[in-house]
Motif scaffolding. Sequence first.
Motif, PDB file in Angstrom:
ATOM      1  N   ASP A 130       8.378 -10.072   7.446  1.00  0.00           N
ATOM      2  CA  ASP A 130       6.973 -10.469   7.424  1.00  0.00           C
ATOM      3  C   ASP A 130       6.151  -9.270   6.967  1.00  0.00           C
ATOM      4  OD1 ASP A 130       4.684 -12.341   8.348  1.00  0.00           O
ATOM      5  OD2 ASP A 130       4.251 -10.426   9.326  1.00  0.00           O
ATOM      6  N   THR A 131       6.359  -8.131   7.614  1.00  0.00           N
ATOM      7  CA  THR A 131       5.684  -6.875   7.272  1.00  0.00           C
ATOM      8  C   THR A 131       6.675  -5.732   7.455  1.00  0.00           C
ATOM      9  OG1 THR A 131       3.547  -7.718   8.016  1.00  0.00           O
ATOM     10  CG2 THR A 131       3.755  -5.337   7.790  1.00  0.00           C
ATOM     11  N   MET A 132       6.678  -4.804   6.499  1.00  0.00           N
ATOM     12  CA  MET A 132       7.601  -3.679   6.571  1.00  0.00           C
ATOM     13  C   MET A 132       6.891  -2.379   6.232  1.00  0.00           C
ATOM     14  SD  MET A 132      11.002  -2.767   4.383  1.00  0.00           S
ATOM     15  CE  MET A 132      10.246  -1.421   3.504  1.00  0.00           C
ATOM     16  N   LEU A 133       7.209  -1.325   6.975  1.00  0.00           N
ATOM     17  CA  LEU A 133       6.702   0.015   6.695  1.00  0.00           C
ATOM     18  C   LEU A 133       7.894   0.908   6.361  1.00  0.00           C
ATOM     19  CD1 LEU A 133       4.313   0.428   9.793  1.00  0.00           C
ATOM     20  CD2 LEU A 133       3.866  -0.769   7.645  1.00  0.00           C
ATOM     21  N   TYR A 134       7.736   1.759   5.340  1.00  0.00           N
ATOM     22  CA  TYR A 134       8.842   2.632   4.956  1.00  0.00           C
ATOM     23  C   TYR A 134       8.304   4.027   4.666  1.00  0.00           C
ATOM     24  CZ  TYR A 134      12.740   4.607   2.281  1.00  0.00           C
ATOM     25  OH  TYR A 134      13.750   5.411   1.823  1.00  0.00           O
ATOM     26  N   ASN A 135       8.969   5.029   5.241  1.00  0.00           N
ATOM     27  CA  ASN A 135       8.590   6.416   5.017  1.00  0.00           C
ATOM     28  C   ASN A 135       9.592   7.051   4.048  1.00  0.00           C
ATOM     29  OD1 ASN A 135       8.561   9.471   5.610  1.00  0.00           O
ATOM     30  ND2 ASN A 135       6.735   8.732   6.690  1.00  0.00           N
ATOM     31  N   THR A 136       9.117   7.480   2.872  1.00  0.00           N
ATOM     32  CA  THR A 136      10.008   8.023   1.853  1.00  0.00           C
ATOM     33  C   THR A 136      10.530   9.404   2.226  1.00  0.00           C
ATOM     34  OG1 THR A 136       8.141   8.990   0.619  1.00  0.00           O
ATOM     35  CG2 THR A 136       8.827   6.757   0.027  1.00  0.00           C
ATOM     36  N   TYR A 139      10.507   0.398   9.165  1.00  0.00           N
ATOM     37  CA  TYR A 139      10.014  -0.213  10.400  1.00  0.00           C
ATOM     38  C   TYR A 139       9.711  -1.688  10.147  1.00  0.00           C
ATOM     39  CZ  TYR A 139       9.380   4.689  11.694  1.00  0.00           C
ATOM     40  OH  TYR A 139       9.597   6.025  11.932  1.00  0.00           O
ATOM     41  N   PHE A 140      10.163  -2.578  11.056  1.00  0.00           N
ATOM     42  CA  PHE A 140       9.923  -4.015  10.937  1.00  0.00           C
ATOM     43  C   PHE A 140       8.785  -4.412  11.870  1.00  0.00           C
ATOM     44  CE2 PHE A 140      14.768  -3.723  11.514  1.00  0.00           C
ATOM     45  CZ  PHE A 140      14.943  -3.121  10.271  1.00  0.00           C
ATOM     46  N   ILE A 141       7.888  -5.235  11.374  1.00  0.00           N
ATOM     47  CA  ILE A 141       6.817  -5.789  12.203  1.00  0.00           C
ATOM     48  C   ILE A 141       6.721  -7.276  11.901  1.00  0.00           C
ATOM     49  CG2 ILE A 141       4.358  -5.725  12.763  1.00  0.00           C
ATOM     50  CD1 ILE A 141       4.308  -2.834  11.775  1.00  0.00           C
ATOM     51  N   GLY A 142       6.862  -8.108  12.938  1.00  0.00           N
ATOM     52  CA  GLY A 142       6.832  -9.545  12.735  1.00  0.00           C
ATOM     53  C   GLY A 142       8.226 -10.106  12.491  1.00  0.00           C
ATOM     54  N   PRO A 143       8.341 -11.423  12.277  1.00  0.00           N
ATOM     55  CA  PRO A 143       9.643 -12.072  12.099  1.00  0.00           C
ATOM     56  C   PRO A 143      10.479 -11.420  10.994  1.00  0.00           C
ATOM     57  CG  PRO A 143       7.908 -13.709  12.326  1.00  0.00           C
ATOM     58  CD  PRO A 143       7.223 -12.383  12.222  1.00  0.00           C
ATOM     59  N   TYR A 155       0.851  -1.187   0.000  1.00  0.00           N
ATOM     60  CA  TYR A 155       0.000   0.000   0.000  1.00  0.00           C
ATOM     61  C   TYR A 155       0.892   1.243   0.000  1.00  0.00           C
ATOM     62  CZ  TYR A 155      -4.123  -2.816   1.049  1.00  0.00           C
ATOM     63  OH  TYR A 155      -5.133  -3.725   0.977  1.00  0.00           O
ATOM     64  N   TYR A 156       0.475   2.256  -0.757  1.00  0.00           N
ATOM     65  CA  TYR A 156       1.245   3.490  -0.823  1.00  0.00           C
ATOM     66  C   TYR A 156       0.334   4.665  -0.479  1.00  0.00           C
ATOM     67  CZ  TYR A 156       3.848   7.426  -2.719  1.00  0.00           C
ATOM     68  OH  TYR A 156       4.484   8.624  -2.860  1.00  0.00           O
ATOM     69  N   LEU A 178       4.842   3.781   2.871  1.00  0.00           N
ATOM     70  CA  LEU A 178       4.700   2.553   2.106  1.00  0.00           C
ATOM     71  C   LEU A 178       4.594   1.369   3.064  1.00  0.00           C
ATOM     72  CD1 LEU A 178       7.457   3.447  -0.429  1.00  0.00           C
ATOM     73  CD2 LEU A 178       5.205   2.744  -1.177  1.00  0.00           C
ATOM     74  N   ASN A 179       3.591   0.519   2.867  1.00  0.00           N
ATOM     75  CA  ASN A 179       3.405  -0.680   3.682  1.00  0.00           C
ATOM     76  C   ASN A 179       3.556  -1.905   2.781  1.00  0.00           C
ATOM     77  OD1 ASN A 179       2.715   1.276   5.492  1.00  0.00           O
ATOM     78  ND2 ASN A 179       0.683   0.487   5.971  1.00  0.00           N
ATOM     79  N   PHE A 180       4.402  -2.855   3.181  1.00  0.00           N
ATOM     80  CA  PHE A 180       4.657  -4.040   2.370  1.00  0.00           C
ATOM     81  C   PHE A 180       4.347  -5.304   3.154  1.00  0.00           C
ATOM     82  CE2 PHE A 180       7.758  -0.762   1.135  1.00  0.00           C
ATOM     83  CZ  PHE A 180       7.371  -0.562  -0.184  1.00  0.00           C
ATOM     84  N   LYS A 181       3.779  -6.309   2.450  1.00  0.00           N
ATOM     85  CA  LYS A 181       3.462  -7.591   3.063  1.00  0.00           C
ATOM     86  C   LYS A 181       3.724  -8.715   2.059  1.00  0.00           C
ATOM     87  CE  LYS A 181      -0.186  -5.868   6.157  1.00  0.00           C
ATOM     88  NZ  LYS A 181      -1.599  -6.032   6.589  1.00  0.00           N
ATOM     89  N   LYS A 182       3.920  -9.910   2.591  1.00  0.00           N
ATOM     90  CA  LYS A 182       4.062 -11.147   1.831  1.00  0.00           C
ATOM     91  C   LYS A 182       5.359 -11.185   1.017  1.00  0.00           C
ATOM     92  CE  LYS A 182      -0.850 -12.275   1.514  1.00  0.00           C
ATOM     93  NZ  LYS A 182      -1.983 -12.647   0.626  1.00  0.00           N
ATOM     94  N   ASN A 183       6.264 -12.033   1.471  1.00  0.00           N
ATOM     95  CA  ASN A 183       7.546 -12.256   0.783  1.00  0.00           C
ATOM     96  C   ASN A 183       8.304 -10.955   0.547  1.00  0.00           C
ATOM     97  OD1 ASN A 183       7.069 -15.098   0.541  1.00  0.00           O
ATOM     98  ND2 ASN A 183       5.799 -14.705  -1.264  1.00  0.00           N
ATOM     99  N   VAL A 184       8.435 -10.162   1.598  1.00  0.00           N
ATOM    100  CA  VAL A 184       9.117  -8.869   1.490  1.00  0.00           C
ATOM    101  C   VAL A 184      10.625  -9.078   1.646  1.00  0.00           C
ATOM    102  CG1 VAL A 184       9.223  -6.498   2.335  1.00  0.00           C
ATOM    103  CG2 VAL A 184       7.081  -7.791   2.534  1.00  0.00           C
ATOM    104  N   VAL A 185      11.390  -8.626   0.675  1.00  0.00           N
ATOM    105  CA  VAL A 185      12.845  -8.754   0.705  1.00  0.00           C
ATOM    106  C   VAL A 185      13.468  -7.414   0.333  1.00  0.00           C
ATOM    107  CG1 VAL A 185      14.870  -9.945  -0.195  1.00  0.00           C
ATOM    108  CG2 VAL A 185      12.694 -11.182   0.033  1.00  0.00           C
ATOM    109  N   LEU A 186      14.364  -6.934   1.196  1.00  0.00           N
ATOM    110  CA  LEU A 186      15.100  -5.702   0.936  1.00  0.00           C
ATOM    111  C   LEU A 186      16.563  -6.050   0.716  1.00  0.00           C
ATOM    112  CD1 LEU A 186      15.338  -2.603   0.805  1.00  0.00           C
ATOM    113  CD2 LEU A 186      15.681  -2.620   3.286  1.00  0.00           C
ATOM    114  N   THR A 187      17.095  -5.683  -0.454  1.00  0.00           N
ATOM    115  CA  THR A 187      18.478  -5.988  -0.797  1.00  0.00           C
ATOM    116  C   THR A 187      19.283  -4.699  -0.885  1.00  0.00           C
ATOM    117  OG1 THR A 187      17.752  -7.909  -2.080  1.00  0.00           O
ATOM    118  CG2 THR A 187      19.986  -7.105  -2.469  1.00  0.00           C
TER     119      THR A 187
END
Length: 212
Positions: free
Chosen positions: A150-156, A162-166, A124-125, A132-141
């Motif tokens: 598991d869930t990530m929030l990012y402020n541009t 921000y990390f939420i969950g494993p 969601y943006y 920005l809110n991200f879910k399901k198979n979120v990978v940051l490289t």
Amino acid sequence: NAEHLKFDNNVGNGAKRLIGNVQFKQDDVLMFCDSAYFYSNNSLDAFGHVQIQQGDSLHLYGDLLKYDGNTKKAVLNKNVIVNKGDMQLTTDALNYDVGSSVGYYITPARIVSKDNILTSNQGYYYSESNQLNFKKNVVLTNPQFVINFDTMLYNTSSKITYFIGPTTIKSKENSIYCEDGDYDTVKDLSRFSKNAYTITEQQKMKENSLYY
């Protein structure tokens, strides 16, 4: 605006065919495309080099657009690109609410911001809050590490993640696990908490809270 207008009363929904340099404007939103069907119920289907511009900083692109002028909701399909500042998002389909400046996708997407590349299956943006809110198979490289969320929030705007969950962070030096935390990409400072631990070649360390 258009270079050509074709209208046939026998076509359903009173569709007007607009061709060449097509432009629509509603409030502070501009829409561009190669051609479009504009219907009597204040909706449209747009084709080819579709662009939505809202304000000075947000630009959305795609090959196909369905837009309802009454609800102010848009659906972009095929080769969708969202440009916001130094961030670019690409995906196959994007739903965007022009009225609330909120977009979301449920197909795999790729987000590039400087050295960071993020992929996720759902997101969601929120344009007005730069969230920005991200879910399901979120990978940051990043060149220095790889993070699985598991869930990530990012402020541009603040550039804070921000990390939420494993969450698992892997680098050349160590591996870190936590279920809550944040990462300031500007200051390069992280905070890990909630079942957090760090693993190196020599040791494993558990902690209530870790700044790294």
